[in-house]
Design a protein around this motif. Structure first.
Motif, mmCIF file in Angstrom:
data_model
loop_
_atom_site.group_PDB
_atom_site.id
_atom_site.type_symbol
_atom_site.label_atom_id
_atom_site.label_comp_id
_atom_site.label_asym_id
_atom_site.label_seq_id
_atom_site.Cartn_x
_atom_site.Cartn_y
_atom_site.Cartn_z
ATOM 1 N N GLU A 29 0.880 -1.149 0.000
ATOM 2 C CA GLU A 29 0.000 0.000 0.000
ATOM 3 C C GLU A 29 0.926 1.209 0.000
ATOM 4 O OE1 GLU A 29 -4.033 1.154 2.292
ATOM 5 O OE2 GLU A 29 -2.298 0.822 3.595
ATOM 6 N N GLU A 30 0.761 2.052 -1.013
ATOM 7 C CA GLU A 30 1.655 3.192 -1.142
ATOM 8 C C GLU A 30 0.855 4.470 -1.352
ATOM 9 O OE1 GLU A 30 4.222 2.875 -4.644
ATOM 10 O OE2 GLU A 30 2.786 1.520 -5.541
ATOM 11 N N SER A 31 1.457 5.579 -0.988
ATOM 12 C CA SER A 31 0.803 6.869 -1.140
ATOM 13 C C SER A 31 1.233 7.493 -2.460
ATOM 14 C CB SER A 31 1.183 7.779 0.031
ATOM 15 O OG SER A 31 0.560 9.038 -0.118
ATOM 16 N N ILE A 32 0.252 7.717 -3.345
ATOM 17 C CA ILE A 32 0.494 8.360 -4.638
ATOM 18 C C ILE A 32 -0.452 9.550 -4.728
ATOM 19 C CG2 ILE A 32 0.446 8.087 -7.159
ATOM 20 C CD1 ILE A 32 2.627 6.396 -5.819
ATOM 21 N N ASP A 33 0.116 10.742 -4.812
ATOM 22 C CA ASP A 33 -0.675 11.967 -4.897
ATOM 23 C C ASP A 33 -1.739 12.035 -3.797
ATOM 24 O OD1 ASP A 33 0.767 12.741 -7.178
ATOM 25 O OD2 ASP A 33 -0.626 11.687 -8.508
ATOM 26 N N GLY A 34 -1.361 11.610 -2.582
ATOM 27 C CA GLY A 34 -2.256 11.691 -1.448
ATOM 28 C C GLY A 34 -3.284 10.578 -1.339
ATOM 29 N N HIS A 35 -3.217 9.594 -2.243
ATOM 30 C CA HIS A 35 -4.148 8.467 -2.211
ATOM 31 C C HIS A 35 -3.395 7.185 -1.872
ATOM 32 C CE1 HIS A 35 -6.202 11.389 -4.839
ATOM 33 N NE2 HIS A 35 -7.284 10.936 -4.237
ATOM 34 N N ALA A 36 -3.995 6.332 -1.051
ATOM 35 C CA ALA A 36 -3.406 5.030 -0.730
ATOM 36 C C ALA A 36 -3.838 4.049 -1.813
ATOM 37 C CB ALA A 36 -3.867 4.553 0.641
ATOM 38 N N VAL A 37 -2.860 3.545 -2.568
ATOM 39 C CA VAL A 37 -3.140 2.615 -3.652
ATOM 40 C C VAL A 37 -2.400 1.308 -3.410
ATOM 41 C CG1 VAL A 37 -3.558 4.460 -5.330
ATOM 42 C CG2 VAL A 37 -1.260 3.508 -5.101
ATOM 43 N N LEU A 38 -2.832 0.255 -4.117
ATOM 44 C CA LEU A 38 -2.232 -1.073 -3.983
ATOM 45 C C LEU A 38 -1.435 -1.403 -5.239
ATOM 46 C CD1 LEU A 38 -5.352 -2.939 -2.550
ATOM 47 C CD2 LEU A 38 -3.396 -2.041 -1.265
ATOM 48 N N ASN A 39 -0.324 -2.083 -5.037
ATOM 49 C CA ASN A 39 0.554 -2.466 -6.134
ATOM 50 C C ASN A 39 1.309 -3.731 -5.739
ATOM 51 O OD1 ASN A 39 1.937 -2.278 -8.594
ATOM 52 N ND2 ASN A 39 3.175 -0.528 -7.977
ATOM 53 N N GLN A 40 1.825 -4.435 -6.731
ATOM 54 C CA GLN A 40 2.810 -5.457 -6.405
ATOM 55 C C GLN A 40 4.066 -4.723 -5.935
ATOM 56 O OE1 GLN A 40 1.777 -5.888 -9.966
ATOM 57 N NE2 GLN A 40 0.389 -7.558 -9.591
ATOM 58 N N PRO A 41 4.950 -5.401 -5.225
ATOM 59 C CA PRO A 41 6.260 -4.787 -5.008
ATOM 60 C C PRO A 41 6.849 -4.534 -6.400
ATOM 61 C CG PRO A 41 5.993 -6.734 -3.632
ATOM 62 C CD PRO A 41 4.835 -6.702 -4.577
ATOM 63 N N ALA A 42 7.125 -3.276 -6.693
ATOM 64 C CA ALA A 42 7.517 -2.911 -8.051
ATOM 65 C C ALA A 42 8.326 -1.627 -8.030
ATOM 66 C CB ALA A 42 6.269 -2.727 -8.920
ATOM 67 N N GLY A 43 9.057 -1.410 -9.105
ATOM 68 C CA GLY A 43 9.821 -0.174 -9.215
ATOM 69 C C GLY A 43 10.613 -0.124 -10.489
ATOM 70 N N HIS A 44 11.407 0.917 -10.592
ATOM 71 C CA HIS A 44 12.168 1.180 -11.810
ATOM 72 C C HIS A 44 13.490 0.413 -11.852
ATOM 73 C CE1 HIS A 44 9.371 4.554 -11.827
ATOM 74 N NE2 HIS A 44 9.567 4.578 -13.127
ATOM 75 N N LEU A 45 13.850 0.038 -13.045
ATOM 76 C CA LEU A 45 15.158 -0.560 -13.312
ATOM 77 C C LEU A 45 16.209 0.530 -13.157
ATOM 78 C CD1 LEU A 45 16.691 -3.085 -14.466
ATOM 79 C CD2 LEU A 45 16.352 -2.049 -16.720
ATOM 80 N N GLU A 46 17.282 0.221 -12.450
ATOM 81 C CA GLU A 46 18.358 1.180 -12.263
ATOM 82 C C GLU A 46 19.486 0.905 -13.254
ATOM 83 O OE1 GLU A 46 19.456 1.185 -8.103
ATOM 84 O OE2 GLU A 46 17.500 2.017 -7.530
ATOM 85 N N PRO A 47 20.271 1.934 -13.600
ATOM 86 C CA PRO A 47 21.368 1.747 -14.563
ATOM 87 C C PRO A 47 22.308 0.615 -14.144
ATOM 88 C CG PRO A 47 21.062 4.076 -14.076
ATOM 89 C CD PRO A 47 20.188 3.313 -13.121
ATOM 90 N N GLY A 48 22.649 -0.238 -15.104
ATOM 91 C CA GLY A 48 23.581 -1.329 -14.858
ATOM 92 C C GLY A 48 22.985 -2.527 -14.134
ATOM 93 N N GLU A 49 21.707 -2.511 -13.866
ATOM 94 C CA GLU A 49 21.049 -3.562 -13.093
ATOM 95 C C GLU A 49 20.304 -4.516 -14.026
ATOM 96 O OE1 GLU A 49 18.580 -3.268 -8.976
ATOM 97 O OE2 GLU A 49 17.813 -2.048 -10.597
ATOM 98 N N SER A 50 20.328 -5.794 -13.719
ATOM 99 C CA SER A 50 19.532 -6.745 -14.499
ATOM 100 C C SER A 50 18.079 -6.653 -14.048
ATOM 101 C CB SER A 50 20.047 -8.172 -14.308
ATOM 102 O OG SER A 50 19.710 -8.657 -13.020
ATOM 103 N N LEU A 51 17.165 -7.084 -14.901
ATOM 104 C CA LEU A 51 15.748 -7.084 -14.542
ATOM 105 C C LEU A 51 15.493 -7.945 -13.315
ATOM 106 C CD1 LEU A 51 14.328 -7.332 -18.160
ATOM 107 C CD2 LEU A 51 14.053 -5.372 -16.618
ATOM 108 N N ALA A 52 16.119 -9.113 -13.261
ATOM 109 C CA ALA A 52 15.920 -10.016 -12.128
ATOM 110 C C ALA A 52 16.439 -9.398 -10.828
ATOM 111 C CB ALA A 52 16.594 -11.362 -12.393
ATOM 112 N N ALA A 53 17.615 -8.788 -10.880
ATOM 113 C CA ALA A 53 18.166 -8.152 -9.680
ATOM 114 C C ALA A 53 17.275 -7.001 -9.225
ATOM 115 C CB ALA A 53 19.587 -7.665 -9.945
ATOM 116 N N ALA A 54 16.727 -6.253 -10.172
ATOM 117 C CA ALA A 54 15.831 -5.150 -9.826
ATOM 118 C C ALA A 54 14.572 -5.673 -9.140
ATOM 119 C CB ALA A 54 15.466 -4.357 -11.080
#
Length: 153
Positions: A29-54
Motif C-alpha cells: 500500500e503506497e501513497s500516490i498523490d495523497g491516495h493510498a493505492v495497492l501495487n505489487q512490489p515494483a519499481g524502476h530498473l536502475e542503470p547497470g542492473e539486471s531485470l531479475a536483480a531489480a
C-alpha cells in the motif's frame, strides 16, 4: 516530424514481482498523490542492473521480504492517462525471509498479504491496470522460465 522537433520515446522500465504465501499475495500500500493505492512490489530498473536483480531489490526495499525468483510472468506495456509510457517486466517469486526492522521505501505505507479475491474487490485502489493483469496471468498459470529473460554483458 523533422529531426529538430521529433520527440524521443523513452518508456519507463519497471519490474514487479508476484509473491504468494498460503494463498495470499504480497502487495504494498503506497501513497500516490495523497491516495493510498495497492501495487505489487515494483519499481524502476536502475542503470547497470539486471531485470531479475531489480525485481529482488524492489521486493526487499518495499516489503522487507527477501525472495527467490521462480518464473517470468510476462512483459506488459501501458500508457498512463498522463501519457507516460511503461514497460513492466513481471516475475514470480517465493518468500525466503522477512526483516521487519528494515525501513520501507519512501511512500510505502505498509506491506499486506491479500487474497486474490480481496485484491480483485478493490479495483479502484489499484495503482494501475497492470496490477490486476499480472495477478490474473499468474493465477491462470502463466509462467515462463527465468532463462527467457536474457542479460548480455
Amino acid at each position: 516530424m523533422s529531426a529538430t522537433t521529433e520527440q524521443r520515446w523513452a518508456p519507463h522500465v519497471t519490474v514487479a514481482t508476484v509473491v504468494v504465501r498460503d494463498g495470499r499475495l504480497l502487495v504494498v500500500e503506497e501513497s500516490i498523490d495523497g491516495h493510498a493505492v495497492l501495487n505489487q512490489p515494483a519499481g524502476h530498473l536502475e542503470p547497470g542492473e539486471s531485470l531479475a536483480a531489480a525485481a529482488v531489490r524492489e521486493v526487499l526495499e518495499e516489503t522487507g521480504w527477501q525472495v527467490e525468483l521462480t518464473a517470468f510472468i510476462g512483459c506488459y506495456q501501458w500508457t498512463a492517462p498522463d501519457g507516460t509510457a511503461f514497460l513492466r517486466f513481471a516475475f514470480a517469486g517465493d518468500p525466503v525471509a522477512h526483516d521487519p526492522a528494515l525501513p520501507l521505501d519512501e511512500g510505502i505505507l505498509r506491506a499486506l498479504w491479500l487474497t486474490p479475491a480481496e485484491l480483485q474487490a478493490a479495483p479502484g485502489r489499484l495503482r494501475s491496470p497492470l496490477v490486476q493483469q499480472v495477478v490474473s496471468d499468474y493465477l491462470a498459470g502463466q509462467r515462463y522460465p527465468l532463462s527467457l529473460v536474457k542479460e548480455t554483458a
